[in-house]
Design a protein around this motif. Structure first.
Motif, PDB file in Angstrom:
ATOM      1  N   LEU A 191       0.815  -1.223   0.000  1.00 36.11           N
ATOM      2  CA  LEU A 191       0.000   0.000   0.000  1.00 36.11           C
ATOM      3  C   LEU A 191       0.849   1.273   0.000  1.00 36.11           C
ATOM      4  CD1 LEU A 191      -2.872  -0.953   2.470  1.00 36.11           C
ATOM      5  CD2 LEU A 191      -2.887  -1.015  -0.032  1.00 36.11           C
ATOM      6  N   ARG A 192       2.172   1.105  -0.077  1.00 37.58           N
ATOM      7  CA  ARG A 192       3.102   2.232  -0.202  1.00 37.58           C
ATOM      8  C   ARG A 192       2.981   3.209   0.980  1.00 37.58           C
ATOM      9  NH1 ARG A 192       0.437   2.028  -5.496  1.00 37.58           N
ATOM     10  NH2 ARG A 192       1.821   1.149  -7.080  1.00 37.58           N
ATOM     11  N   VAL A 193       2.937   2.677   2.173  1.00 41.90           N
ATOM     12  CA  VAL A 193       2.858   3.526   3.361  1.00 41.90           C
ATOM     13  C   VAL A 193       4.161   4.300   3.503  1.00 41.90           C
ATOM     14  CG1 VAL A 193       2.590   3.572   5.866  1.00 41.90           C
ATOM     15  CG2 VAL A 193       1.274   1.937   4.494  1.00 41.90           C
ATOM     16  N   ASP A 194       4.060   5.617   3.669  1.00 39.59           N
ATOM     17  CA  ASP A 194       5.239   6.453   3.815  1.00 39.59           C
ATOM     18  C   ASP A 194       5.971   6.095   5.111  1.00 39.59           C
ATOM     19  OD1 ASP A 194       6.671   9.128   2.959  1.00 39.59           O
ATOM     20  OD2 ASP A 194       6.270   9.309   5.108  1.00 39.59           O
ATOM     21  N   THR A 199       6.646   6.170  11.107  1.00 44.36           N
ATOM     22  CA  THR A 199       7.491   6.431  12.276  1.00 44.36           C
ATOM     23  C   THR A 199       6.815   7.405  13.229  1.00 44.36           C
ATOM     24  OG1 THR A 199       9.521   6.028  11.015  1.00 44.36           O
ATOM     25  CG2 THR A 199       9.727   7.327  13.025  1.00 44.36           C
ATOM     26  N   VAL A 200       6.230   8.463  12.677  1.00 50.38           N
ATOM     27  CA  VAL A 200       5.527   9.445  13.498  1.00 50.38           C
ATOM     28  C   VAL A 200       4.306   8.814  14.162  1.00 50.38           C
ATOM     29  CG1 VAL A 200       4.158  11.555  13.394  1.00 50.38           C
ATOM     30  CG2 VAL A 200       6.350  11.442  12.201  1.00 50.38           C
ATOM     31  N   ALA A 201       3.543   8.055  13.398  1.00 49.75           N
ATOM     32  CA  ALA A 201       2.341   7.419  13.944  1.00 49.75           C
ATOM     33  C   ALA A 201       2.694   6.467  15.084  1.00 49.75           C
ATOM     34  CB  ALA A 201       1.601   6.673  12.848  1.00 49.75           C
ATOM     35  N   ASP A 275       2.448  16.978   9.006  1.00 50.90           N
ATOM     36  CA  ASP A 275       3.494  17.978   9.271  1.00 50.90           C
ATOM     37  C   ASP A 275       4.682  17.353   9.992  1.00 50.90           C
ATOM     38  OD1 ASP A 275       1.961  19.898   8.085  1.00 50.90           O
ATOM     39  OD2 ASP A 275       1.228  20.793   9.951  1.00 50.90           O
ATOM     40  N   ALA A 276       4.397  16.478  10.959  1.00 52.07           N
ATOM     41  CA  ALA A 276       5.479  15.828  11.698  1.00 52.07           C
ATOM     42  C   ALA A 276       6.290  14.918  10.780  1.00 52.07           C
ATOM     43  CB  ALA A 276       4.910  15.034  12.863  1.00 52.07           C
ATOM     44  N   ALA A 277       5.601  14.219   9.862  1.00 50.98           N
ATOM     45  CA  ALA A 277       6.311  13.362   8.906  1.00 50.98           C
ATOM     46  C   ALA A 277       7.185  14.200   7.972  1.00 50.98           C
ATOM     47  CB  ALA A 277       5.313  12.531   8.105  1.00 50.98           C
TER      48      ALA A 277
END
Length: 376
Positions: A191-194, A199-201, A275-277
């Motif tokens: 699913l091409r998760v960034d 990492t932020v999540a 924004d955090a990513a």
């Protein structure tokens, strides 16, 4: 490049009857159809059936891959293992959808990336992903949260969505986002998760609880003895009719109760996560650029210290009077120019270069290359 579409459907909880296989054959004369699967590759045309209806009626999992960037995974689970109110908070836009039939809950997870790299051959993709279905059935909601992150990444690219990003809250955060299982990692890739968004999540995700020990005969015997006679007969009948792939899982659910998903409330907005990513991505790129610049500076300093031997190599290349050797000499001269400049000795370099040009002024091939690379 020709068109490429790959369709794969899997029946996991029960095999397809002969009549059902005949119904599927009417949708495609070329598909490979068995009692547990339907697969086909299209280089022109399209599947005549509706994948959503096919999963509702026949299959428990569906994978779809195209060479224009679409990745799609559909899963069907019994209602008693995952209910719609639990799944709905993770639905986003048209990319993550959940709905129910009389007996099942269905999930439709899609990622589109027209600019992404693509390699033909998706035959093993569903095998790597299918484990997330059992994980969802046992109360692990990480696959749903990962799908939501994938949809959020795509949503970020849409115009005029900033206000919506500010208003939208993340869904409940499951534990263990920093320690994904192999099927979940495969889903992340599919699913091409960034990576920065994940990492932020994961910063708000508690550690995954330890898996309970495998139940023993002593643990299960009294629980099975306490089952109503009618329910035991139904379980034995399923076993006799076999294959009943989910019989063991269903029985353990019945004995221990369906697992209640463990999550923490989502408190961050979509905009805060994005924004955090972005900040994390920027910091990483800046560190990488600094590391590259530092390494390059060290290389230039070392080259300046070895300038004498490098000038000798240049003269040796020129002396061969070969075109390829001239190119090598020019490459070394370009590197020397940067090295002299880095150490503050530009004047020394240009004086030496001027003498070299004078010594070899009757070699037009060399002079032309020097001029083309601004070595004057």
């Amino acid at each position: 490049m020709s068109e490429y579409q790959y369709y794969e459907f899997q029946a996991l909880d029960r095999p397809l009857s002969h009549e059902e296989q005949q119904e599927l054959r009417a949708l495609s004369t070329r598909a490979r159809i068995t009692a547990t699967s339907f697969t086909n590759t299209y280089n022109w045309g399209d599947l005549s059936g509706d994948p959503r209806r096919m999963v509702e009626r026949y299959f428990d999992a569906h994978l779809y891959v195209t060479n224009w960037g679409t990745h799609r995974l559909m899963l069907r689970l019994p209602k008693q293992t995952l209910n719609l109110p639990t799944a709905q908070p993770y639905c986003l836009d048209h990319r993550i959808d959940a709905w129910t039939t009389r007996t099942h809950l269905l999930l439709d997870l899609t990622s589109d990336d027209e600019d992404g790299e693509w390699a033909e051959g998706a035959d093993d993709s569903l095998a790597a992903l299918i484990g997330v279905r059992d994980e969802l059935a046992t109360g692990d909601l990480r696959p749903l949260y990962l799908a939501w992150l994938s949809a959020l990444t795509a949503w970020e690219l849409e115009d005029d969505a900033e206000e919506e990003h500010q208003a939208a809250l993340e869904p409940p955060v499951p534990p263990g986002l920093a320690e994904l299982t192999a099927p979940q990692q495969a889903l992340t890739d599919f699913l091409r998760v960034d990576a920065d968004l994940l990492t932020v999540a994961a910063q708000a995700s508690p550690s995954a609880p330890k898996q309970p020990p495998r139940p023993t005969k002593k643990d299960l015997a009294p629980l099975i003895a306490a089952l109503p006679e009618k329910e035991k007969d139904a379980l034995l009948l399923r076993l006799a009719l076999g294959p009943a792939t989910r019989l063991r899982t269903d029985l353990l659910h019945r004995l221990h109760g369906t697992a209640t998903p463990t999550t923490v409330p989502g408190r961050r907005s979509a905009a805060q996560l994005l924004d955090a990513a972005h900040s994390l991505r920027t910091e990483r790129r800046q560190r990488a650029e600094h590391e590259r610049a530092t390494a390059h500076a060290k290389q230039l300093t070392a080259l300046a210290h070895e300038a004498k031997s490098t000038w000798q190599q240049i003269e040796a290349h020129i002396a061969t009077k070969k075109t390829r050797a001239y190119d090598q000499a020019v490459t070394l001269l370009t590197e020397l120019r940067d090295a002299y400049g880095h150490t503050g000795h530009d004047t020394d370099f240009h004086q030496r270069l001027t003498r070299l040009r004078e010594d070899h002024q009757r070699r037009p091939g060399l002079i032309h290359r020097l001029d083309r690379h601004n070595l004057r």
